[in-house]
Design an enzyme around this catalytic site. Structure first.
Site, short mmCIF file in Angstrom:
data_model
loop_
_atom_site.label_atom_id
_atom_site.label_comp_id
_atom_site.label_asym_id
_atom_site.label_seq_id
_atom_site.Cartn_x
_atom_site.Cartn_y
_atom_site.Cartn_z
N TYR A 150 -50.79 -26.94 -20.13
CA TYR A 150 -50.76 -25.56 -20.62
C TYR A 150 -49.82 -24.76 -19.74
O TYR A 150 -50.08 -24.52 -18.56
CB TYR A 150 -52.15 -24.93 -20.60
CG TYR A 150 -53.15 -25.53 -21.58
CD1 TYR A 150 -52.75 -26.44 -22.56
CD2 TYR A 150 -54.49 -25.20 -21.52
CE1 TYR A 150 -53.66 -26.99 -23.44
CE2 TYR A 150 -55.41 -25.74 -22.41
CZ TYR A 150 -54.99 -26.64 -23.37
OH TYR A 150 -55.90 -27.18 -24.24
N PRO A 191 -61.64 -23.50 -33.00
CA PRO A 191 -62.74 -23.05 -33.86
C PRO A 191 -62.30 -22.15 -35.01
O PRO A 191 -63.00 -22.07 -36.03
CB PRO A 191 -63.65 -22.28 -32.89
CG PRO A 191 -62.73 -21.80 -31.82
CD PRO A 191 -61.74 -22.93 -31.64
N GLY A 251 -56.18 -19.66 -35.98
CA GLY A 251 -56.12 -18.29 -36.49
C GLY A 251 -56.28 -18.17 -37.98
O GLY A 251 -56.49 -17.07 -38.51
N LEU A 274 -58.72 -18.98 -39.81
CA LEU A 274 -60.05 -18.50 -40.17
C LEU A 274 -60.33 -17.07 -39.69
O LEU A 274 -61.45 -16.58 -39.85
CB LEU A 274 -61.11 -19.46 -39.63
CG LEU A 274 -61.26 -20.77 -40.43
CD1 LEU A 274 -62.06 -21.80 -39.65
CD2 LEU A 274 -61.92 -20.48 -41.78
N GLY A 301 -58.76 -14.71 -41.15
CA GLY A 301 -58.56 -13.96 -42.39
C GLY A 301 -57.43 -12.96 -42.32
O GLY A 301 -57.25 -12.14 -43.23
N LYS A 302 -56.64 -13.02 -41.25
CA LYS A 302 -55.57 -12.03 -41.04
C LYS A 302 -54.19 -12.54 -41.45
O LYS A 302 -53.21 -11.79 -41.36
CB LYS A 302 -55.56 -11.60 -39.57
CG LYS A 302 -56.85 -10.93 -39.14
CD LYS A 302 -56.84 -10.59 -37.65
CE LYS A 302 -58.15 -9.95 -37.23
NZ LYS A 302 -58.19 -9.65 -35.77
#
Length: 327
Positions: free
Chosen positions: A57, A203, A207, A209, A211-212
């Site tokens: 990372y 999860p 992104g 999920l 909804g944006k």
């Protein structure tokens, strides 16, 4: 904050924890240590005590930020990092006990720590799971005081099932969300039987999920949601959970209709935490606001059986045929 035990360890960890893939800023941006420091400290202030990072990372910068946090706080913070992904080429033959030992040593240096709470093999090729000498190495590293526990981060259910044959594997990190439901079949059953903790990553399906997003949403050229949709850089399952973007948008619209007055990310996190086999979920955050929003999950009511069934129906309609047997 609610806490759960991480498998065979004695770690009581926050059920909503923190993944640090993008803690230094948005995907593709230069690592911002000031931003990372703020997010990490607010996370601990809010009760999070488990932080997941990796040597790849931001080329070690994430590990450095996490190490700085741990040394600056009085709270017990459990640190999980990963090793193996920076081996080049990333193939089975590159996984040697010497190379992995070097990875562990480098992570300890990056974080300035004497011992890693949890070291995880970072999505190695499937063949690695069939090599006992790799797993035996971590027993030696534990005896030397360099690590406390071993876990694996997997791409496929098959890999998790194989990993559980090694008694020193205490945890499995996996992609698990509304769009990736297969693990809650045999893998969950075996994890419970073997007392192996499950850490849910991705999860919110990168992104999707939230909804944006829409068909017009643009992602930067260095954002994996732009360049890795077909698996050009790493397993495509890491990007939008392997879901076709347009089909995912259609499924999200159905979810919005099902939960018209709800914050969809909280519903997505609540859905994961319904499973007692899950030790924690590790959503990422590039902003403090995202972190605080995720923590509101604990304030909303559990999903009803009817809502759970409706979510499964949406999954079966839009997603299952493409992803269920692949991972």
């Amino acid at each position: 904050m609610n806490f759960r035990t991480l498998g065979k360890t004695d770690f009581k960890i926050s059920e909503i924890s923190l993944g640090t893939w993008q803690v230094g800023g948005k995907w593709g941006d230069a690592f911002d240590h000031q931003n990372a420091d703020k997010i990490l400290n607010v996370a601990v202030d809010q009760g999070i005590n488990f932080i997941d990072t990796a040597d790849v990372y931001s080329d070690g910068e994430s590990e450095k930020a996490v190490g700085k946090l741990v040394k600056s706080r009085s709270e017990r913070i459990y640190v999980a990092t990963k090793c193996g992904r920076r081996l080049n080429p990333h193939v089975n033959e590159s996984y040697t006990t010497k190379a992995l030992r070097n990875c562990v040593e480098d992570s300890l240096k990056n974080m300035g720590l004497e011992t890693l709470d949890l070291i995880q093999l970072h999505c190695p090729p499937t063949e690695v799971y069939y090599r006992p000498e790799i797993f035996e190495l971590f027993d030696r590293l534990k005896d030397e005081g360099k690590i406390r526990h071993l876990g694996v981060s997997i791409e496929k259910v098959e890999e998790g099932i194989k990993a559980m044959e090694y008694p020193n594997v205490c945890s499995i990190q996996l992609i698990y969300n509304i769009f990736r439901q297969r693990p809650n079949e045999l893998l969950f059953e075996l994890a419970k039987k073997n007392n192996v903790g499950l850490i849910a990553r991705v999860p919110l399906a990168s992104g999707l999920l939230t909804g944006k997003f829409s068909k017009n949403t643009a992602f930067s050229k260095d954002d994996h949601r732009n360049f890795n949709r077909d698996g050009a850089a790493f397993d495509k399952g890491e990007t939008f959970a392997g879901v076709d973007y347009d089909k995912g948008l259609n499924a999200v619209e159905e979810l919005k209709k099902l939960f018209p007055n709800a914050d969809l990310p909280l519903i997505a996190l609540k859905w994961i935490l319904k499973s007692p086999e899950i030790s924690c979920v590790i959503p990422g955050a590039s902003k403090i606001e995202q972190l605080k929003s995720n923590l509101k999950t604990q304030e909303i009511a559990d999903l009803s059986p009817a809502e759970m069934n409706a979510i499964e129906t949406i999954y079966n309609k839009y997603i299952k045929a493409d992803v269920h047997q692949r991972w």
